[in-house]
Structure formats: structure tokens, C-alpha cells
Design a protein around this motif. Sequence first.
Motif, PDB file in Angstrom:
ATOM      1  N   VAL A 381       0.817  -1.214   0.000  1.00 60.06           N
ATOM      2  CA  VAL A 381       0.000   0.000   0.000  1.00 60.06           C
ATOM      3  C   VAL A 381       0.851   1.265   0.000  1.00 60.06           C
ATOM      4  CG1 VAL A 381      -1.993  -1.124   1.044  1.00 60.06           C
ATOM      5  CG2 VAL A 381      -0.260  -0.071   2.522  1.00 60.06           C
ATOM      6  N   SER A 382       2.139   1.132  -0.257  1.00 57.91           N
ATOM      7  CA  SER A 382       2.962   2.323  -0.432  1.00 57.91           C
ATOM      8  C   SER A 382       2.471   3.083  -1.652  1.00 57.91           C
ATOM      9  CB  SER A 382       4.429   1.933  -0.617  1.00 57.91           C
ATOM     10  OG  SER A 382       4.943   1.336   0.555  1.00 57.91           O
ATOM     11  N   MET A 416       1.056   0.420  -4.508  1.00 55.96           N
ATOM     12  CA  MET A 416       1.868  -0.518  -5.278  1.00 55.96           C
ATOM     13  C   MET A 416       0.993  -1.630  -5.841  1.00 55.96           C
ATOM     14  SD  MET A 416       5.071  -2.957  -4.164  1.00 55.96           S
ATOM     15  CE  MET A 416       6.165  -1.644  -3.673  1.00 55.96           C
ATOM     16  N   LEU A 417       0.005  -2.093  -5.074  1.00 56.35           N
ATOM     17  CA  LEU A 417      -0.913  -3.111  -5.557  1.00 56.35           C
ATOM     18  C   LEU A 417      -1.582  -2.662  -6.850  1.00 56.35           C
ATOM     19  CD1 LEU A 417      -2.530  -5.755  -5.158  1.00 56.35           C
ATOM     20  CD2 LEU A 417      -4.131  -4.437  -3.745  1.00 56.35           C
ATOM     21  N   GLU A 418      -2.044  -1.412  -6.887  1.00 54.50           N
ATOM     22  CA  GLU A 418      -2.659  -0.885  -8.099  1.00 54.50           C
ATOM     23  C   GLU A 418      -1.632  -0.695  -9.203  1.00 54.50           C
ATOM     24  OE1 GLU A 418      -6.291   1.960  -7.024  1.00 54.50           O
ATOM     25  OE2 GLU A 418      -4.456   2.537  -5.976  1.00 54.50           O
ATOM     26  N   ASP A 625      -8.823  -1.613   1.568  1.00 58.87           N
ATOM     27  CA  ASP A 625      -9.367  -0.918   0.406  1.00 58.87           C
ATOM     28  C   ASP A 625      -8.175  -0.691  -0.532  1.00 58.87           C
ATOM     29  OD1 ASP A 625     -10.507   0.687  -1.459  1.00 58.87           O
ATOM     30  OD2 ASP A 625     -10.566   2.468  -0.192  1.00 58.87           O
ATOM     31  N   PRO A 626      -8.135  -1.362  -1.698  1.00 64.43           N
ATOM     32  CA  PRO A 626      -6.928  -1.310  -2.544  1.00 64.43           C
ATOM     33  C   PRO A 626      -6.618   0.078  -3.078  1.00 64.43           C
ATOM     34  CG  PRO A 626      -8.733  -2.358  -3.715  1.00 64.43           C
ATOM     35  CD  PRO A 626      -9.192  -2.197  -2.300  1.00 64.43           C
ATOM     36  N   HIS A 627      -7.596   1.001  -3.065  1.00 64.63           N
ATOM     37  CA  HIS A 627      -7.364   2.325  -3.632  1.00 64.63           C
ATOM     38  C   HIS A 627      -6.792   3.304  -2.622  1.00 64.63           C
ATOM     39  CE1 HIS A 627      -9.451   0.601  -6.975  1.00 64.63           C
ATOM     40  NE2 HIS A 627     -10.601   0.508  -6.315  1.00 64.63           N
TER      41      HIS A 627
END
Length: 708
Positions: A381-382, A416-418, A625-627
Motif C-alpha cells: 500500500v505504499s 503498489m498493488l494498483e 481498500d486497494p485504492h
Amino acid sequence: MQTVTRKKRKRFRKIRLIWRLLLLSLIVIALGIILLLSYTRMQGPPPIDAVQTTQFLAADGTVMGKEEAGQNRFSLPLTEMSPYLLQATIAIEDRKFYSHYGFDLKRIGGALLANLQSGSKAQGASTITQQYARNLYLSHEKTYMRKWNELLYALRLEMNFSKDEILAGYLNTVYYGHGAYGVEAAAQHFFGKSAKDVSLAEAAMLAGIPKGPSYYSPLNDLEKAKSRQELILDSMVGEGMIEEAEADKAKAEKLVFADEADKEEEEIAPYFQDHVKALLHNEAQMDEAAVDTGGLIIETTLDPALQQQAEDLVEKHMPDNGLQVALIAMDPRNGEVKALVGGTDYNESSYNRATQAMRNPGSTIKPFLYYAALENGFTPVSTFLSEATSFSYDDGREDYAPSNYNDIYANDFITMLEAIAYSDNIYAMKTHLSIGTDELVNVSEKLGLGTFENRPSLALGAQPVTVLDIANAYAALADGGKQREPVFIRQVRDGEGNKVYEQKPPVRQVLREDTAFVLTDMLRGVFEPALNSYTSVTGASVAAQLTHPTAGKSGSTPRDSWMVGYTPQLVTAVWVGFDKDKDINQSVEGQISKRIWADFMEAAMANELKLPFKEPPGVEAVDIDPHTGLLTSDACPNGRTTYFLAGTAPVNTCAEPEAAEDLQEEPETKDPGFFKRFFKWFSIEDGDPSDPSGPTILDEGEESPATE
């Protein structure tokens, strides 16, 4: 009276002279024999290596190809031949085989007499040993000098090898016509079965052929071949080898010959076989002749079903416009390569694009960048700001302005996930420069991708690699950070069944298991349309096909299209592009690699268990929450379960606005001094964000509905 006495004395002298001459002749003959035997003994054993057919076997034991050097030969021990073959051959060729010393004086005398009477050299008296010597060392010309040499070689064979060894050698070298040398090749050619499985009737038929391979071949003249078969069966009865009832049954047996179409074995995976031969030359130090004519049994790792799937999909998806393809599929658990395609048509080009071509990997290099980032304090999540950006480096003397696919940016902070799911180039560049460009260089070298140049564009795949190397690097991610050299050969055996080579590379822990698992979890997001936001995840077009837990990454440059992905059981890498300097059509040709990859993975995994990626110690899972990168709550449900290295997961929920603002900051750099010198960026409001003087790297985008 005296006259009679003189006659008797004269006659006695003649008889004594004759006896003396006879004795002297016997002594000379004995000395000659002694000298002959001494000479042949001193010569030692003659070489008995004959050209043998080398076989390439697939993982299931089926023959996938041969190296015949113009002759179809196989070597079998006597124990692997039908006893009927041995008996039939001895009965017709050399009944005294086990009692003579390499030649039969009675047969030689009879042949000489017959030749003198006929004034020709038609009659022969060669024993099995002499025939074996002729097959190995001599021509078939009918001269007395050749017969003399044949005798000498026969003596050497008899002095140095057992009868069983000689018989086995003869049966493995005698010519049966139609290019088949030896009983195994003959049994396969005529009856489509091994020499150990032939019946009495089939054995007698085969034993009759060497007398005149074209004359007595049942495929050329069945009537003549049948007549000789019956002669051999009668001879076997006369020698007490079989009963007359057995012979009658064999004579009445209807022989079924192999279909000529069935004998034309299609050579599969020629690119794979070429690489195997290269490995044997480079790693096992075998020269070309040893491989081509050594009678080797090369047991490979190839899965014929997967190879056929790969070739069928290449034929289905590849256009006929010069576009080329390469595919590698391997088991990450043991490094075995299961399928390999090196081009669209081996007959047109044997150049192996899977193992020889060096191509820019594009965004398929990014997972290794993000592995380095996770090792340097980043988390899934960085965040970084995704917007058009120009990067200044080398103390401001150089600028580099890459762009996202179709110039699509979030114009906001993304995790980073996105960034992995969307393949955001700006996020990748900021990560690369933030942690230090040497970090990706180090990780790439650990994974065997080569020695990379330390430069900003490396983060976007600007340094070439082979398809095999990129597949093997992803295999380390699939197997918890463990890596091996790719395995193509299980073992190589010689004609006697002895193991002469085995490809068994050591296992190396090149990546941390926990970090590799966290990265794999993020790479699964490439196929999760639920992550769609300002753009689509890059694997959306094939996500619905995938029925097993799958991670992967696509990548593209103006001239390359890649898709690499894996399950716990299989890694597959596909590359598509032109051989020469020619760009591909990204909206059409650029999507072929994904389609081939997805279709192949689903076909390969159809009967496999749906195994999860093994969760190692040292990781923790939370719903985020990925965003925003914050924990889910009632205010923001429907999050994604995401893995983190232990102790690095977020602790605030998305219901806390101030927590979201705290996350929207650039992560701290590993070295602030380095950061200030090499990492600064500014937004570009007008103009083209790309730098024409720098490397051009595309990000792989999703197809538009119009091209689906």
C-alpha cells in the motif's frame, strides 16, 4: 633277391620322405596357426562400436525424435530379445556357432569345392562371427583377400569376447533392409513392436531376411519370404529347438505387418531437441558424433500433450505475416521444462527464439523491481503520485520522460498493488529511483537474468533477456524464492543401459520466501477486475478464463509483446514480435501473447488440483481498500484480502480521512542524499511527455472493446 631288396628300400625311402614332408607340413601348419593366433592375440580386441540410432524420449517414455546418421540402428542385450530370434538365427546361419572358434573348416572346404566346380565365388561359408566381423570392419565384396581379413577379425573377436557378446553384436548390426540395422530396428519396422515381443513366426520371418534383404523382405516378396520362413522353422525342429507342432502353428500364423504410415514417426518439438543437443555438447562435453551415432537413450522432461497444446495454439493464434513467437512452460517445483516453442515454423527457421533471442522484457521486469522495493521498506500500500512526469538524473544533466499506455494516469496517489495491476510506468520509475537503481540490478543478477546496466530505463525493461531466463526468474517467485537451472534432460543412457549423464542442478534460495509470497499475492491482482479504477487491470481480457490461483505480468515495447504467469505447478512465458527491426501493432498483434498464454495455461491446468500458493511464516493477511491502502470497515466494505510482511500491514481504517492523507506521501528513500541527487520530478502540463532521445518503452494496456 638283391633286386627285390633294393626295390623295397627305394619304396621305404619314398614313404619315409612322404612322412617327413607330411610331418614338416604339419609342423609348418602348426607354427602358422601358433603365429596366427599369437598375432591375433597381440592385436587385442577389435573395436566393436557401430553407428547406433540415438533416441530422444519424452517424459512419458514415447519416442519424440531420432538421430540416425542415415542408418536406423538400436542396440539391445540378448536378454531384451525374443529367444526365438536367437534360435532362428543360429538355425539358419550357423548351427555350430557355440562349438566352433570363429570359423567352420568343413563349411569352408565345401564352399571352396563348390566354387572351384562352378568357377565362381558365389558360395560363402561365413559363420556368425565372420559375418559380424564383416558388418563391423569390411565390405561385402567377394574376394579371397576380404575372406582372409574376415577370418583374422573373427579370430580376434572369438579371443576377446564371449559367444553371447558376439551373437548380440551380430544381431544388433546385421542389415534387414529398408534402412533397418539390427533386430530391434527390424522388429519395429516390419511388425511395429520390440524385438523382445516377436512371436515364433515373426522371429523366423526376420531371421530369413539378412540372406538377401531385398530378395527375402516380406514387404517386397511375401511368397519368397514365407518359403524361407518355413525352411527356418524346419531347421529349428531339426536342431531340437522347437517341436514340430510349434513349427506347424507358426507356419499357419497370419503375420500382420506394420502400416507404413504408422512407421513415419513425426518428430515433435524440434526446437526443444536442438536445445537438448546443445546442452549435451556444452554441459556434458559430448561431441556431435557421439550424440548422432552413439545409440544413446536421451530421456527428456518434455510433456507431449502440453507440447502439442502449445503448437496448436501457435497455429491458431499466429497470423501469417512474419510475426514470430516463443513459448516456455516449466514446472517451478523441479525446474523441468515441459513445453518449448521457438518459432512459428521450424522448417522455415530453426532459430530458437525461446533460448537464443535477446528481447526487451518491458513491464515483465517490474515484479523484480517491486521485490527489491519490498525488501527496502515498501509495502503493497505504499503510494506514489501517478501523473505525467519527467525524471532528471545524473545531477540534472539528463532527463527521462516515459509515459503510461495511452497516456492514462490516475492524477492521484496509487498503491503498489494498483501500480502492478495497471502496470503504471510512473510508479515504477519513482520506485526505481527511490530505492536506488542498483537494487534492481542486484535482484536481476541473483535470478540469472544477466548483468544489467545501472540506468533509469531498466525499470521499464530496457535491457534484453531470453524467454527461457525470464520464465526461470518467475519460477523462483512461484516456488518460494527457490531457483534451479532449467532442466531439459532427466538422464542419458548408452546402448548398454548405463547412465552417462544426468541434469540435476542444485537448488538455490535466491529470494526471501516471505517477500516472494507477498509479491505473488500482488501479481494475482493483474487478473482481478475488481481492482479496476481509472483504468483496467492489464489481465482483464483473460481473467475470466483462469480457473486456478494464478499470478502474472504482461509487458510490451514497440517491438515486443510478453505475457508471463504462473500457478504453483506451472510457469509459462510467451513472447510475440518480429525478428528484425519492425514494430508490432499493439492493439492487435500486441494481444496475441496473452491469448496464447491464457489458452495454454487453462489447457495445461485442466486436470490439475486448484492449489493455493503456499503461505510461508513471516506474512500476515488483512482486508484493505486497494485504492486507499487502508483497512476496510463498515464505511468502506468489499475490500481485498492482501498479504504483508509481518509488522508492515496498515492499522488504520478507510473511515479515517486523516489516515488516508498520511498514506498519500512518498515513501522515505533508502538514501536521502542519493535521492536528492538522482530523483526529482515535476508535472508536465503541456506538450508530449515522452523523451524522444531516451529509450521508448510502452506499457501493456488492455484491449479496447473494439478489438476484443
